[in-house]
Design an enzyme around this catalytic site. Structure first.
Site, PDB file in Angstrom:
ATOM      1  N   THR A  68       0.874  -1.189   0.000  1.00  0.00           N
ATOM      2  CA  THR A  68       0.000   0.000   0.000  1.00  0.00           C
ATOM      3  C   THR A  68       0.907   1.234   0.000  1.00  0.00           C
ATOM      4  O   THR A  68       1.323   1.695  -1.042  1.00  0.00           O
ATOM      5  CB  THR A  68      -0.969  -0.008   1.207  1.00  0.00           C
ATOM      6  OG1 THR A  68      -0.239  -0.239   2.407  1.00  0.00           O
ATOM      7  CG2 THR A  68      -2.022  -1.088   1.040  1.00  0.00           C
TER       8      THR A  68
ATOM      9  N   THR B 246      -0.734  -1.257   8.893  1.00  0.00           N
ATOM     10  CA  THR B 246      -1.363  -2.557   8.670  1.00  0.00           C
ATOM     11  C   THR B 246      -0.236  -3.503   8.294  1.00  0.00           C
ATOM     12  O   THR B 246       0.504  -3.219   7.389  1.00  0.00           O
ATOM     13  CB  THR B 246      -2.393  -2.473   7.554  1.00  0.00           C
ATOM     14  OG1 THR B 246      -3.372  -1.567   7.965  1.00  0.00           O
ATOM     15  CG2 THR B 246      -3.035  -3.784   7.219  1.00  0.00           C
TER      16      THR B 246
ATOM     17  N   GLU C 262       6.053   4.788   7.418  1.00  0.00           N
ATOM     18  CA  GLU C 262       5.604   5.885   6.554  1.00  0.00           C
ATOM     19  C   GLU C 262       6.389   7.160   6.835  1.00  0.00           C
ATOM     20  O   GLU C 262       6.399   7.666   7.952  1.00  0.00           O
ATOM     21  CB  GLU C 262       4.105   6.114   6.746  1.00  0.00           C
ATOM     22  CG  GLU C 262       3.276   5.011   6.119  1.00  0.00           C
ATOM     23  CD  GLU C 262       1.805   5.108   6.416  1.00  0.00           C
ATOM     24  OE1 GLU C 262       1.027   4.499   5.668  1.00  0.00           O
ATOM     25  OE2 GLU C 262       1.431   5.769   7.398  1.00  0.00           O
TER      26      GLU C 262
ATOM     27  N   ASN D  24      -0.521  10.319   5.756  1.00  0.00           N
ATOM     28  CA  ASN D  24      -1.758   9.928   6.431  1.00  0.00           C
ATOM     29  C   ASN D  24      -2.830  10.999   6.386  1.00  0.00           C
ATOM     30  O   ASN D  24      -3.997  10.721   6.642  1.00  0.00           O
ATOM     31  CB  ASN D  24      -1.442   9.533   7.876  1.00  0.00           C
ATOM     32  CG  ASN D  24      -0.809   8.162   7.956  1.00  0.00           C
ATOM     33  OD1 ASN D  24      -1.495   7.154   7.834  1.00  0.00           O
ATOM     34  ND2 ASN D  24       0.493   8.114   8.126  1.00  0.00           N
TER      35      ASN D  24
ATOM     36  N   SER E  32      -7.482   9.884  -0.373  1.00  0.00           N
ATOM     37  CA  SER E  32      -7.719  10.640  -1.608  1.00  0.00           C
ATOM     38  C   SER E  32      -6.766  10.242  -2.713  1.00  0.00           C
ATOM     39  O   SER E  32      -5.997   9.324  -2.601  1.00  0.00           O
ATOM     40  CB  SER E  32      -7.612  12.125  -1.328  1.00  0.00           C
ATOM     41  OG  SER E  32      -6.428  12.436  -0.641  1.00  0.00           O
TER      42      SER E  32
END
Length: 406
Positions: free
Chosen positions: A152, A189, A275, A401, A406
């Site tokens: 992702t 995740t 991230e 995040n 979007s």
């Protein structure tokens, strides 16, 4: 541990994999559907998130693993299939049914996993339409595509494999994983899929996985958020032809040692790819009173937003480390604690026995500018050690995040 070059889930005998774009992600260049397949039935086991809100695939996979056997795993990215009620459960089950039919298997021989946005209905039609092509593409060279298809916000594919010997037989273990944000596995995740050609009972495979998860994935934290979809699955198809491991003998512990080492490598790769992360942080606790204390202390430091931001800024702010130790659940005497920072260019002690130390700020800065940092904490209060892995907290974490949907 020596890793196989470009190794992954298809490195063990009898495993094939594939990955395709089926339409769950808007970008047609990004794969979003993966498949791992064993050519023969395999012992299988899983460990799952402790979050009370769980994705629909976890319920279906746990149900299918009741007999500790499986032969395939289908995984989609781009949609977590979580908080979708009965519709989510029906679609997770449908994924396994359609994939089972394509592989000429029983439905309960196919496990299911999903990752992505929570609360959006899953486009099951896209998955059903993609399954024939996904199945057709299965190959021993398909591991890289599968590793790509489960990503992702990950910035690199996480795939590894290694080999070892049991009773003159070569055993191979492969793994692929995804995880970048929403990572605080209590089994983020975070998804990990492990394959091996070892011959072992389902019961012992399950025990080994649970023990290994506690020493690896459960010691990682990117942002303190325990995801709804965390899952670690393992399949062992026995094609290495070693004598079947049915009790905790020497062969079992040989396997467990290698499994632990591989899972730690996978776990560290997840922490490194947090991230927006620029650094991998390791917190090593030594000489604590109990295992529970040592684990709580290391995780508390790794989870601290202020420690993370200090590491991002290469600031030797040891006070934040002491603060994080202090609000953990562990019992300890601050007047016994030593703290040092270490990296590839050196080590520097910054705190000792309840007081600050004079240290070279420039050298400390140089140490903390490196891509991998170790925070060394000696509790001087026992003989137990623990380690946890995390990452720094950068501006990009908020960017990623802030507009994830979007």
């Amino acid at each position: 541990m020596e890793l196989l070059n470009n190794g992954g889930v298809t490195s063990p005998k009898g495993f094939l994999a594939s990955g395709i774009h089926c339409g769950l992600k808007k970008n047609s260049l990004k794969m979003d559907l993966a498949l791992i397949y064993s050519e023969v039935p395999a012992a299988a086991a899983g460990v799952y998130t402790k979050n009370k809100v769980k994705g629909a695939p976890l319920y279906i996979t746990k149900e299918h693993l009741s007999n500790k056997m499986a032969q395939a795993i289908i995984i989609n990215s781009g949609n977590a299939n979580t908080c979708n009620g009965v519709d989510g459960l029906h679609k997770a089950k449908r994924m396994s049914q359609v994939q089972a039919k394509a592989l000429l298997l029983k439905t309960d021989e196919v496990l299911v996993a999903s990752t992505g946005v929570i609360g959006v209905p899953l486009n099951i039609n896209a998955i059903q339409s993609g399954i024939p092509r996904l199945t057709e593409k299965l190959s021993v060279n398909g591991g890289l595509d599968a590793a790509s298809a489960i990503m992702t916000t990950d910035t690199f594919k996480k795939h590894f494999a290694t080999q070892f010997m049991i009773d003159s037989k070569t055993i191979t273990i492969g793994a692929m994983a995804k995880g970048s944000g929403m990572i605080e596995p209590n089994m983020g995740t975070m998804l990990s899929f492990i394959t091996t050609d070892l011959n072992i009972s389902g019961e012992l495979l399950s025990e080994a996985l649970k023990e290994s998860v506690n020493l690896s994935y459960n010691r990682v934290s990117v942002d303190g958020d325990t995801s709804t979809n965390d899952m670690v699955l393992i399949m062992a198809n026995a094609l290495a032809l070693n004598p079947k491991i049915e009790n905790k003998n020497k062969d079992y512990y040989t396997f467990l040692k290698i499994l632990n080492e591989l899972n730690i490598i996978v776990a560290k790769s997840i922490a490194k790819d947090g991230e927006g992360a620029t650094k991998l942080i390791e917190c090593s606790i030594t000489n604590a009173k109990t295992v529970k204390d040592a684990e709580a202390l290391s995780k508390s430091v790794i989870n601290s937003s202020l420690v993370k931001t200090a590491m991002f800024g290469s600031d030797a702010n040891w006070g934040r480390v002491l603060c994080a130790l202090g609000y953990s659940t562990a019992t300890f005497d601050p007047n016994k604690v030593d703290v040092s920072f270490k990296s590839s260019v050196g080590e520097i002690k910054v705190f000792s026995k309840g007081g600050s130390l004079e240290f070279d700020e420039a050298h400390a800065k140089e140490i903390l500018l490196q891509p991998e940092i170790n925070i060394l904490v000696n509790m001087n209060d026992g003989d137990v050690s623990s380690v946890a892995w995390g990452c720094d907290l950068s501006y990009d974490y908020v960017k990623i995040n802030g507009d994830y949907r979007s």
